[in-house]
Write a protein that holds these residues in place. Structure first.
Motif, PDB file in Angstrom:
ATOM      1  N   LEU A 264       0.832  -1.195   0.000  1.00 29.14           N
ATOM      2  CA  LEU A 264       0.000   0.000   0.000  1.00 29.14           C
ATOM      3  C   LEU A 264       0.874   1.257   0.000  1.00 29.14           C
ATOM      4  N   GLY A 265       1.991   1.200   0.727  1.00 30.85           N
ATOM      5  CA  GLY A 265       2.912   2.330   0.759  1.00 30.85           C
ATOM      6  C   GLY A 265       3.443   2.649  -0.626  1.00 30.85           C
ATOM      7  N   LEU A 266       3.870   1.626  -1.341  1.00 32.35           N
ATOM      8  CA  LEU A 266       4.430   1.841  -2.676  1.00 32.35           C
ATOM      9  C   LEU A 266       3.364   2.304  -3.659  1.00 32.35           C
ATOM     10  N   VAL A 267       2.200   1.690  -3.584  1.00 29.66           N
ATOM     11  CA  VAL A 267       1.120   2.036  -4.510  1.00 29.66           C
ATOM     12  C   VAL A 267       0.683   3.498  -4.307  1.00 29.66           C
ATOM     13  N   SER A 268       0.647   3.938  -3.057  1.00 32.63           N
ATOM     14  CA  SER A 268       0.283   5.336  -2.777  1.00 32.63           C
ATOM     15  C   SER A 268       1.363   6.287  -3.275  1.00 32.63           C
ATOM     16  N   ALA A 269       2.614   5.908  -3.064  1.00 24.60           N
ATOM     17  CA  ALA A 269       3.728   6.754  -3.513  1.00 24.60           C
ATOM     18  C   ALA A 269       3.740   6.878  -5.037  1.00 24.60           C
ATOM     19  N   LEU A 270       3.383   5.785  -5.693  1.00 21.71           N
ATOM     20  CA  LEU A 270       3.353   5.770  -7.153  1.00 21.71           C
ATOM     21  C   LEU A 270       2.284   6.743  -7.668  1.00 21.71           C
ATOM     22  N   ALA A 271       1.129   6.730  -7.024  1.00 19.87           N
ATOM     23  CA  ALA A 271       0.044   7.634  -7.431  1.00 19.87           C
ATOM     24  C   ALA A 271       0.485   9.091  -7.263  1.00 19.87           C
ATOM     25  N   LYS A 272       1.196   9.371  -6.176  1.00 18.85           N
ATOM     26  CA  LYS A 272       1.689  10.748  -5.955  1.00 18.85           C
ATOM     27  C   LYS A 272       2.732  11.119  -7.003  1.00 18.85           C
ATOM     28  N   ALA A 273       3.643  10.198  -7.272  1.00 20.22           N
ATOM     29  CA  ALA A 273       4.726  10.470  -8.218  1.00 20.22           C
ATOM     30  C   ALA A 273       4.177  10.741  -9.628  1.00 20.22           C
ATOM     31  N   ARG A 274       3.064  10.125  -9.929  1.00 22.20           N
ATOM     32  CA  ARG A 274       2.455  10.371 -11.249  1.00 22.20           C
ATOM     33  C   ARG A 274       2.042  11.836 -11.408  1.00 22.20           C
ATOM     34  N   ASN A 275       1.639  12.446 -10.304  1.00 19.54           N
ATOM     35  CA  ASN A 275       1.262  13.867 -10.358  1.00 19.54           C
ATOM     36  C   ASN A 275       2.438  14.762 -10.711  1.00 19.54           C
ATOM     37  N   THR A 276       3.647  14.246 -10.470  1.00 17.77           N
ATOM     38  CA  THR A 276       4.815  15.050 -10.831  1.00 17.77           C
ATOM     39  C   THR A 276       5.528  14.459 -12.046  1.00 17.77           C
ATOM     40  N   GLY A 277       4.790  13.707 -12.836  1.00 18.20           N
ATOM     41  CA  GLY A 277       5.301  13.331 -14.151  1.00 18.20           C
ATOM     42  C   GLY A 277       5.876  11.940 -14.316  1.00 18.20           C
ATOM     43  N   LEU A 278       5.810  11.092 -13.276  1.00 18.26           N
ATOM     44  CA  LEU A 278       6.339   9.736 -13.449  1.00 18.26           C
ATOM     45  C   LEU A 278       5.291   8.859 -14.152  1.00 18.26           C
ATOM     46  N   ALA A 279       5.637   8.401 -15.346  1.00 13.74           N
ATOM     47  CA  ALA A 279       4.712   7.553 -16.107  1.00 13.74           C
ATOM     48  C   ALA A 279       4.881   6.114 -15.640  1.00 13.74           C
ATOM     49  N   ALA A 280       4.179   5.746 -14.579  1.00  4.63           N
ATOM     50  CA  ALA A 280       4.309   4.398 -14.005  1.00  4.63           C
ATOM     51  C   ALA A 280       3.029   4.032 -13.262  1.00  4.63           C
ATOM     52  N   TRP A 281       2.582   2.802 -13.473  1.00  6.13           N
ATOM     53  CA  TRP A 281       1.339   2.298 -12.873  1.00  6.13           C
ATOM     54  C   TRP A 281       1.631   0.920 -12.282  1.00  6.13           C
ATOM     55  N   PHE A 282       0.790   0.458 -11.385  1.00 13.99           N
ATOM     56  CA  PHE A 282       1.067  -0.849 -10.779  1.00 13.99           C
ATOM     57  C   PHE A 282       0.025  -1.884 -11.195  1.00 13.99           C
ATOM     58  N   THR A 283       0.426  -3.124 -11.050  1.00 15.41           N
ATOM     59  CA  THR A 283      -0.547  -4.212 -11.046  1.00 15.41           C
ATOM     60  C   THR A 283      -0.100  -5.177  -9.945  1.00 15.41           C
ATOM     61  N   LEU A 284      -1.033  -5.983  -9.438  1.00 19.89           N
ATOM     62  CA  LEU A 284      -0.723  -6.847  -8.295  1.00 19.89           C
ATOM     63  C   LEU A 284      -1.455  -8.174  -8.441  1.00 19.89           C
ATOM     64  N   ASP A 285      -0.707  -9.274  -8.360  1.00 29.17           N
ATOM     65  CA  ASP A 285      -1.323 -10.601  -8.374  1.00 29.17           C
ATOM     66  C   ASP A 285      -1.696 -11.000  -6.948  1.00 29.17           C
ATOM     67  N   ALA A 286      -1.857 -12.287  -6.721  1.00 27.60           N
ATOM     68  CA  ALA A 286      -2.310 -12.753  -5.412  1.00 27.60           C
ATOM     69  C   ALA A 286      -1.151 -12.856  -4.434  1.00 27.60           C
TER      70      ALA A 286
END
Ligand code: 2P0
Length: 331
Positions: A264-286
């Motif tokens: 959850l920490g990484l996924v939240s950080a990724l969403a924030k980083a996208r606001n400053t231009g990082l083109a990166a999204w997550f996916t998660l298996d089981a």
């Protein structure tokens, strides 16, 4: 390859962007919905199969396979033996260039390599559909590791499963700049495996049918985004499909939560980083270890962000090729 009843195959794992979560037939491994994945190089599993050996010997990553794991391998072998009417025993050895417990979809690569090697060892002609169905019977996601690039596993309609197999939609060269970062936040086996987890979701989640219908509808949209090499639009679909799969898991009874706090920490950080231009999204298996969907230009920044948020290991993957035969046998 034939003649001495021995063959070796190499297959890559895959990561689903529209995920498979739930079977309509457990025996035949038939899904409730179609799924879409990208084949992952350089991760790979190599498997050698030899028919006509004494007894039944199965070795995985240098150790004799035990129990259910061994049984699943031998079930695939028996299907091929039945098709080719081969007598006698078998020897199987398999090894991966990544740890099987890190949540990197090792069963997909393993059953794809096993299926291609076993069919070739038995002298059966290479056939995408037959190999994908054989791999599917071993592990659903393995159906999508027979071919490279982008693969679509159509759910099919028939009760015997003959129309439920995966085929390539775009080859590995279609989008050479696409990157998928395998992020290891936590090593070790997960508590509830996919097989049991998806069964529980089908049986107990009140949202299950909504999940299946939504995932089916997302597949053609995701294919369009890949066709257009539209990373932002594809990333958006991949994230919402992962959230929805996990919403179904969490709404199962007892609840299934595959997120670790660090996830959850990484996924939240990724969403924030996208606001400053990082083109990166997550996916998660089981499991707790996400994949980050990004491109050549952003892979460095995305990898750094993952490490800043607890990644012990980041493996950069790109679209891989077809499962293939090799002359370098393991024994
Ligand atoms: C997928 N997963 O589409 C989904 C997303 C995990 C989450 O396929 O029971 O090992 O052998 O058919 O293929 C992992 O489950 O399950 C999986 P079985 P499998 O990649």
């Amino acid at each position: 390859v034939s003649g001495n009843l021995k063959a070796t195959a190499i297959a890559h794992p895959n990561i689903a962007l529209v995920k498979y979560w739930g079977k309509r037939d457990e025996e035949l491994v038939l899904p409730h919905q179609s799924s879409l994945s990208i084949t992952l190089a350089p991760l790979q599993v190599t498997t050698t199969v030899q028919f006509g050996a004494k007894g039944e010997e199965v070795e995985l990553n240098g150790r004799p396979a035990q129990g259910r794991e061994r049984e699943r391998v031998l079930e695939t072998i028996r299907r091929v033996r039945g098709l080719a009417k081969l007598p006698g025993g078998v020897r199987v050895a398999s090894t991966g260039n990544f740890p099987p417990s890190a949540g990197l979809a090792s069963s997909a690569a393993a059953f794809a390599a096993l299926s291609v090697a076993a069919r070739a060892a038995a002298g059966l002609a290479f056939d995408v559909r037959a190999s994908s169905i054989l791999a599917r019977l071993g592990s659903g996601s393995a159906a999508r590791s027979i071919q490279g690039g982008t693969c679509l596993w159509r759910r099919g309609r028939r009760r015997d499963g003959t129309d439920s197999f995966a085929e390539q939609v775009f080859d590995a060269e279609h989008w050479p700049d696409l990157r998928l970062l395998a992020v290891v936040l936590e090593a070790g086996e997960k508590e509830t495996g996919s097989r049991e987890g998806m069964k529980r979701s089908v049986e107990t989640s009140p949202f299950y049918s909504a999940w299946a219908a939504d995932a089916e509808a997302e597949v053609p949209r995701a294919i369009e985004r890949i066709r257009d090499r539209d990373l932002a639009a594809l990333g958006q679909i991949a994230e919402r499909n992962a959230w929805r799969m996990h919403a179904v898991a969490m709404s199962s009874d007892p609840a299934l939560c595959y997120f670790a706090p660090a996830t959850l920490g990484l996924v939240s950080a990724l969403a924030k980083a996208r606001n400053t231009g990082l083109a990166a999204w997550f996916t998660l298996d089981a499991g707790p270890n996400p994949f980050i969907l990004t491109d050549l230009r952003h892979q460095g920044d995305a990898g750094r962000l993952a490490r800043e948020h607890g990644a012990r290991e980041v493996t950069t993957c790109k679209p891989g090729g077809d499962a293939r035969l090799s002359e370098e046998h393991l024994f």
